[in-house]
Structures are given as C-alpha cells and as structure tokens.
Design a protein around this motif. Structure first.
Motif, PDB file in Angstrom:
ATOM      1  N   LYS A 104       0.828  -1.210   0.000  1.00 54.25           N
ATOM      2  CA  LYS A 104       0.000   0.000   0.000  1.00 54.25           C
ATOM      3  C   LYS A 104       0.861   1.258   0.000  1.00 54.25           C
ATOM      4  CE  LYS A 104      -3.918  -2.138   2.386  1.00 54.25           C
ATOM      5  NZ  LYS A 104      -4.724  -2.189   3.633  1.00 54.25           N
ATOM      6  N   ALA A 105       2.037   1.169   0.624  1.00 54.15           N
ATOM      7  CA  ALA A 105       2.945   2.317   0.662  1.00 54.15           C
ATOM      8  C   ALA A 105       3.673   2.529  -0.657  1.00 54.15           C
ATOM      9  CB  ALA A 105       3.958   2.130   1.793  1.00 54.15           C
ATOM     10  N   GLY A 106       3.441   1.641  -1.613  1.00 54.17           N
ATOM     11  CA  GLY A 106       4.069   1.786  -2.921  1.00 54.17           C
ATOM     12  C   GLY A 106       5.517   1.352  -2.960  1.00 54.17           C
ATOM     13  N   LEU A 107       5.923   0.465  -2.048  1.00 56.91           N
ATOM     14  CA  LEU A 107       7.324   0.045  -1.982  1.00 56.91           C
ATOM     15  C   LEU A 107       7.677  -1.002  -3.029  1.00 56.91           C
ATOM     16  CD1 LEU A 107       7.925  -0.147   1.874  1.00 56.91           C
ATOM     17  CD2 LEU A 107       8.249   1.779   0.299  1.00 56.91           C
ATOM     18  N   GLY A 108       6.688  -1.528  -3.729  1.00 54.72           N
ATOM     19  CA  GLY A 108       6.989  -2.500  -4.764  1.00 54.72           C
ATOM     20  C   GLY A 108       5.796  -3.362  -5.104  1.00 54.72           C
ATOM     21  N   ILE A 109       6.064  -4.518  -5.701  1.00 51.23           N
ATOM     22  CA  ILE A 109       5.035  -5.482  -6.072  1.00 51.23           C
ATOM     23  C   ILE A 109       5.291  -6.787  -5.329  1.00 51.23           C
ATOM     24  CG2 ILE A 109       4.752  -4.467  -8.373  1.00 51.23           C
ATOM     25  CD1 ILE A 109       6.320  -6.950  -9.427  1.00 51.23           C
ATOM     26  N   SER A 110       4.280  -7.608  -5.292  1.00 53.06           N
ATOM     27  CA  SER A 110       4.423  -8.951  -4.752  1.00 53.06           C
ATOM     28  C   SER A 110       3.265  -9.767  -5.294  1.00 53.06           C
ATOM     29  CB  SER A 110       4.411  -8.933  -3.222  1.00 53.06           C
ATOM     30  OG  SER A 110       4.799 -10.206  -2.713  1.00 53.06           O
ATOM     31  N   CYS A 111       3.121 -10.998  -4.826  1.00 51.66           N
ATOM     32  CA  CYS A 111       1.961 -11.785  -5.227  1.00 51.66           C
ATOM     33  C   CYS A 111       1.166 -12.147  -3.979  1.00 51.66           C
ATOM     34  CB  CYS A 111       2.369 -13.032  -6.002  1.00 51.66           C
ATOM     35  SG  CYS A 111       3.219 -14.269  -5.038  1.00 51.66           S
ATOM     36  N   LEU A 112      -0.155 -12.121  -4.128  1.00 45.79           N
ATOM     37  CA  LEU A 112      -1.064 -12.454  -3.043  1.00 45.79           C
ATOM     38  C   LEU A 112      -2.232 -13.249  -3.602  1.00 45.79           C
ATOM     39  CD1 LEU A 112      -1.329  -9.109  -1.014  1.00 45.79           C
ATOM     40  CD2 LEU A 112      -0.330 -11.250  -0.198  1.00 45.79           C
ATOM     41  N   ASN A 113      -2.802 -14.101  -2.779  1.00 44.25           N
ATOM     42  CA  ASN A 113      -4.046 -14.750  -3.153  1.00 44.25           C
ATOM     43  C   ASN A 113      -5.180 -13.731  -3.071  1.00 44.25           C
ATOM     44  OD1 ASN A 113      -3.244 -15.069  -0.302  1.00 44.25           O
ATOM     45  ND2 ASN A 113      -5.323 -15.806  -0.026  1.00 44.25           N
ATOM     46  N   GLU A 114      -6.245 -13.983  -3.814  1.00 45.73           N
ATOM     47  CA  GLU A 114      -7.326 -13.006  -3.967  1.00 45.73           C
ATOM     48  C   GLU A 114      -7.846 -12.450  -2.650  1.00 45.73           C
ATOM     49  OE1 GLU A 114     -10.083 -13.607  -7.761  1.00 45.73           O
ATOM     50  OE2 GLU A 114      -9.796 -15.483  -6.671  1.00 45.73           O
ATOM     51  N   SER A 115      -8.097 -13.311  -1.668  1.00 44.97           N
ATOM     52  CA  SER A 115      -8.712 -12.840  -0.424  1.00 44.97           C
ATOM     53  C   SER A 115      -7.749 -12.064   0.456  1.00 44.97           C
ATOM     54  CB  SER A 115      -9.281 -14.027   0.369  1.00 44.97           C
ATOM     55  OG  SER A 115      -8.249 -14.876   0.838  1.00 44.97           O
ATOM     56  N   SER A 116      -6.475 -11.991   0.069  1.00 42.54           N
ATOM     57  CA  SER A 116      -5.489 -11.234   0.847  1.00 42.54           C
ATOM     58  C   SER A 116      -5.229  -9.846   0.282  1.00 42.54           C
ATOM     59  CB  SER A 116      -4.151 -11.997   0.918  1.00 42.54           C
ATOM     60  OG  SER A 116      -4.260 -13.154   1.695  1.00 42.54           O
ATOM     61  N   ILE A 117      -5.863  -9.508  -0.834  1.00 44.98           N
ATOM     62  CA  ILE A 117      -5.522  -8.247  -1.500  1.00 44.98           C
ATOM     63  C   ILE A 117      -6.018  -7.049  -0.697  1.00 44.98           C
ATOM     64  CG2 ILE A 117      -5.909  -6.866  -3.576  1.00 44.98           C
ATOM     65  CD1 ILE A 117      -5.848  -9.421  -5.195  1.00 44.98           C
ATOM     66  N   GLY A 118      -7.286  -6.967  -0.399  1.00 44.58           N
ATOM     67  CA  GLY A 118      -7.791  -5.894   0.452  1.00 44.58           C
ATOM     68  C   GLY A 118      -7.785  -4.526  -0.211  1.00 44.58           C
ATOM     69  N   GLY A 119      -8.236  -3.531   0.548  1.00 47.33           N
ATOM     70  CA  GLY A 119      -8.336  -2.163   0.042  1.00 47.33           C
ATOM     71  C   GLY A 119      -6.975  -1.523  -0.182  1.00 47.33           C
ATOM     72  N   GLY A 120      -6.923  -0.630  -1.165  1.00 52.71           N
ATOM     73  CA  GLY A 120      -5.673   0.073  -1.477  1.00 52.71           C
ATOM     74  C   GLY A 120      -4.734  -0.706  -2.358  1.00 52.71           C
ATOM     75  N   LEU A 121      -5.083  -1.937  -2.703  1.00 51.31           N
ATOM     76  CA  LEU A 121      -4.247  -2.782  -3.551  1.00 51.31           C
ATOM     77  C   LEU A 121      -5.043  -3.241  -4.764  1.00 51.31           C
ATOM     78  CD1 LEU A 121      -2.573  -5.044  -0.824  1.00 51.31           C
ATOM     79  CD2 LEU A 121      -1.641  -2.974  -1.865  1.00 51.31           C
ATOM     80  N   VAL A 122      -4.351  -3.454  -5.870  1.00 49.20           N
ATOM     81  CA  VAL A 122      -4.997  -3.943  -7.092  1.00 49.20           C
ATOM     82  C   VAL A 122      -4.091  -4.966  -7.755  1.00 49.20           C
ATOM     83  CG1 VAL A 122      -6.283  -1.808  -7.531  1.00 49.20           C
ATOM     84  CG2 VAL A 122      -3.980  -2.082  -8.480  1.00 49.20           C
ATOM     85  N   ALA A 123      -4.696  -5.786  -8.586  1.00 46.97           N
ATOM     86  CA  ALA A 123      -3.923  -6.724  -9.391  1.00 46.97           C
ATOM     87  C   ALA A 123      -3.189  -5.959 -10.487  1.00 46.97           C
ATOM     88  CB  ALA A 123      -4.837  -7.775  -9.991  1.00 46.97           C
ATOM     89  N   CYS A 124      -1.928  -6.303 -10.722  1.00 47.76           N
ATOM     90  CA  CYS A 124      -1.161  -5.650 -11.787  1.00 47.76           C
ATOM     91  C   CYS A 124      -1.757  -6.032 -13.144  1.00 47.76           C
ATOM     92  CB  CYS A 124       0.302  -6.092 -11.743  1.00 47.76           C
ATOM     93  SG  CYS A 124       1.161  -5.670 -10.208  1.00 47.76           S
ATOM     94  N   PRO A 125      -1.837  -5.095 -14.080  1.00 51.07           N
ATOM     95  CA  PRO A 125      -2.408  -5.411 -15.396  1.00 51.07           C
ATOM     96  C   PRO A 125      -1.501  -6.351 -16.181  1.00 51.07           C
ATOM     97  CG  PRO A 125      -1.443  -3.212 -15.377  1.00 51.07           C
ATOM     98  CD  PRO A 125      -1.418  -3.688 -13.964  1.00 51.07           C
ATOM     99  N   PRO A 126      -2.060  -7.157 -17.083  1.00 47.98           N
ATOM    100  CA  PRO A 126      -1.254  -8.091 -17.887  1.00 47.98           C
ATOM    101  C   PRO A 126      -0.174  -7.397 -18.710  1.00 47.98           C
ATOM    102  CG  PRO A 126      -3.590  -8.614 -18.054  1.00 47.98           C
ATOM    103  CD  PRO A 126      -3.495  -7.300 -17.327  1.00 47.98           C
ATOM    104  N   SER A 127      -0.416  -6.133 -19.068  1.00 49.10           N
ATOM    105  CA  SER A 127       0.541  -5.403 -19.898  1.00 49.10           C
ATOM    106  C   SER A 127       1.887  -5.203 -19.220  1.00 49.10           C
ATOM    107  CB  SER A 127      -0.040  -4.040 -20.285  1.00 49.10           C
ATOM    108  OG  SER A 127      -0.316  -3.271 -19.122  1.00 49.10           O
ATOM    109  N   VAL A 128       1.930  -5.403 -17.918  1.00 50.24           N
ATOM    110  CA  VAL A 128       3.193  -5.245 -17.190  1.00 50.24           C
ATOM    111  C   VAL A 128       4.207  -6.301 -17.608  1.00 50.24           C
ATOM    112  CG1 VAL A 128       4.210  -5.396 -14.886  1.00 50.24           C
ATOM    113  CG2 VAL A 128       2.147  -4.064 -15.237  1.00 50.24           C
ATOM    114  N   GLY A 129       3.728  -7.462 -18.051  1.00 43.34           N
ATOM    115  CA  GLY A 129       4.622  -8.482 -18.568  1.00 43.34           C
ATOM    116  C   GLY A 129       5.175  -9.448 -17.540  1.00 43.34           C
ATOM    117  N   LEU A 130       4.540  -9.563 -16.390  1.00 40.33           N
ATOM    118  CA  LEU A 130       4.986 -10.510 -15.375  1.00 40.33           C
ATOM    119  C   LEU A 130       4.496 -11.914 -15.715  1.00 40.33           C
ATOM    120  CD1 LEU A 130       4.249  -8.268 -12.289  1.00 40.33           C
ATOM    121  CD2 LEU A 130       6.515  -9.057 -12.992  1.00 40.33           C
ATOM    122  N   PRO A 131       5.250 -12.955 -15.354  1.00 42.80           N
ATOM    123  CA  PRO A 131       4.837 -14.332 -15.691  1.00 42.80           C
ATOM    124  C   PRO A 131       3.551 -14.743 -14.997  1.00 42.80           C
ATOM    125  CG  PRO A 131       6.733 -14.327 -14.211  1.00 42.80           C
ATOM    126  CD  PRO A 131       6.546 -12.913 -14.650  1.00 42.80           C
TER     127      PRO A 131
END
Length: 295
Positions: A236-263
């Motif tokens: 949430k502080a914008g320190l980077g990216i990570s991976c989370l399961n859907e129910s752990s995402i919560g407010g202030g966070l979003v899934a990265c768009p496919p255009s980012v190019g992550l596997p």
C-alpha cells in the motif's frame, strides 16, 4: 397477534449473499436458484421494512440497515446451530488448538473464528498463525496443534503433496494468485521491479523468486516483511510489487495489469490437514464443523 422476528432460512440466504457479494454467488452457497434467492431477499426486505442491499452491475452491497442485520443474523444462525449440536449430543467443550496460515482470508478470519466460538461457547480456542511449511512439517502425532490449515501452490510438482502421513488433506478453498501493487502506483514493464517479500521460509515467496529468475525478469528486493499484514502495508505504501491470493488483497491494492509483462501465476489451495491416529472425537467433530466455515 402479528408474527415478530425473522425467518431463519431467509437469514441464511441473506448472509450468504452479503458475504459473497452477489446473488449468483450466494445462490451457489445455499444450493438454490437465483430466482429463489431473489424471492427470499425480497420477503426479508419486506419483513425488515427497508432495503438491505444496494444492487449494481458489480453485485450487491449491504445498506446501513443491512450491515446491522448482518451482525444479528450471524449470531442468530450461530446460536441456532449451537442449540442443535447440543441437543444432538455433539456440543464441543474443552480446549482446541488451531494453526492457520496468515494467507487465509485475513479480512474474514476473525469473523469466522468468532462464529465458530459462538456456535461452541464451551470450547476454548487457542489460535496461532504460522507459515504453511511449518504447519505441514509438524502435522505428525506430536504436532503442537490439533487442527491445521495451510496454503499450497497448485502446480504439477505439488499436486502429489496433498497427502501427509498416508491420509488425505481436504481442500476447503481455491483462489487465484495475482501480482499485486498499490492502487495508485502501477509498475512499468521492462524495468527492474521492486519486489516486496516475506522471509525465505515462506514457500510462496521462494516460488516467486524462482519464477522470476526462470523467466529472466529483472527485480530487486526493496522490502522484507515478517507476515502478510506487513506485506500488505508495504504494498500500500508503494514500496513494490508482490503476489497475493485473492482474499489477501484488500483495500488500497490492485492486481497488476497483464501489460506489465509478469509471468503467469498458478492457483493456490487451502488444505485442512487430516486427523492423527487416535484423534479424539472432540477434535474430529471440530474439524468437521470448521470445514464448513472455512469453505
């Protein structure tokens, strides 16, 4: 004299829809058609004398009155189930030790455990949050807990890991695994990604590092958190990216768009570990009761 109070079946349907966020998802939980669920909700709102949901294309959201009723409904259902179990001679008492991975529905787990406690008021719970690897590795006869719930990746190499000590674990929930970032800070492709991680003892984080290395995705570890809650704060502080399961995402966070190019990421499953040889009837009954709440 006019009847006072609410219909228990309608309350169950109401809770299912409120927790699922849509009529269709709620209908699946109570094994009814959408038309039947809609009819029950209509009757419940007529009984309440006010709207309980705001409906939109995205689903349903509880109104202030609906939120108040939701709290009451959960307690009423819990008390009804506790009374039934008591009369059937299956009321649980004593102490119960539960170990849960902190990836499991962090926004809902407190409510789930509260519901379980209300259903079994004579049962004293001892709940610990542990890494899944620790929960799985200590699932023997000398485990420090009675019931364990762990997270496992769904990959070709892990499909055979559902068995522990010859007994089959029970999958109570499956979720998507997603690359996640702060809602107001989308990462850019083709640059070293700032990665927020948990310690290397977390199997999910080890998998992420290995996946990025295999796909030759450039990254640097910008922050190391001690648990999922800390991971969420760092994201949430914008320190980077990570991976989370859907129910752990919560407010202030979003899934990265496919255009980012992550596997692409696999799904994850939450496993309720099997009982041990010679397990008490109390623990076996508690596991069965928790299985329904965890799903």
């Amino acid at each position: 004299m006019s009847q006072r109070g609410f219909d228990l079946t309608q309350l169950r349907t109401f809770v299912a829809v409120a927790e699922s966020g849509s009529v269709s998802a709620g209908a699946e939980r109570v094994f009814l058609s959408q038309s039947s669920v809609s009819e029950q909700l209509k009757k419940l709102e007529e009984r309440a004398g006010q709207p309980l949901f705001v409906r939109s294309k995205q689903g349903v959201t509880a109104t202030p009155a609906g939120s108040r009723l939701l709290d009451h409904a959960r307690r009423i259902i819990a008390m009804s189930e506790a009374a039934f179990e008591d009369l059937q001679g299956r009321s649980l008492d004593g102490e119960l030790r539960i170990a849960i991975t902190d990836y499991y529905r962090p926004l809902d787990i407190a409510r789930i455990l509260k519901t379980f406690s209300e259903q079994h008021p004579r049962l004293k719970l001892h709940v610990t949050v542990q890494p899944s690897a620790v929960i799985d590795s200590s699932a023997g006869d000398d485990a420090s807990y009675d019931i364990g719930l762990s997270l496992r990746l769904v990959t070709a190499s892990t499909r055979s890991s559902n068995r522990r000590g010859g007994a089959q674990s029970t999958v109570v929930r499956r979720e998507k695994l997603l690359w996640v970032c702060a809602a107001d800070a989308s990462p850019r492709p083709a640059t070293p990604y700032s990665l927020v991680l948990l310690p290397s003892s977390c199997q999910l984080q080890r998998f992420v590092v290995k996946l990025l290395d295999e796909h030759k995705v450039p990254y640097l570890v910008s922050h190391s958190a001690s648990g999922v809650a800390g991971l969420q704060l760092a994201l949430k502080a914008g320190l980077g990216i990570s991976c989370l399961n859907e129910s752990s995402i919560g407010g202030g966070l979003v899934a990265c768009p496919p255009s980012v190019g992550l596997p692409a990421l696999p799904a994850v499953e939450f496993h309720l570990l099997p009982g041990r040889v010679g397990e008490s009837e109390r623990v076996s009954n508690a596991r069965t009761a928790l299985m329904h709440l965890f799903s």
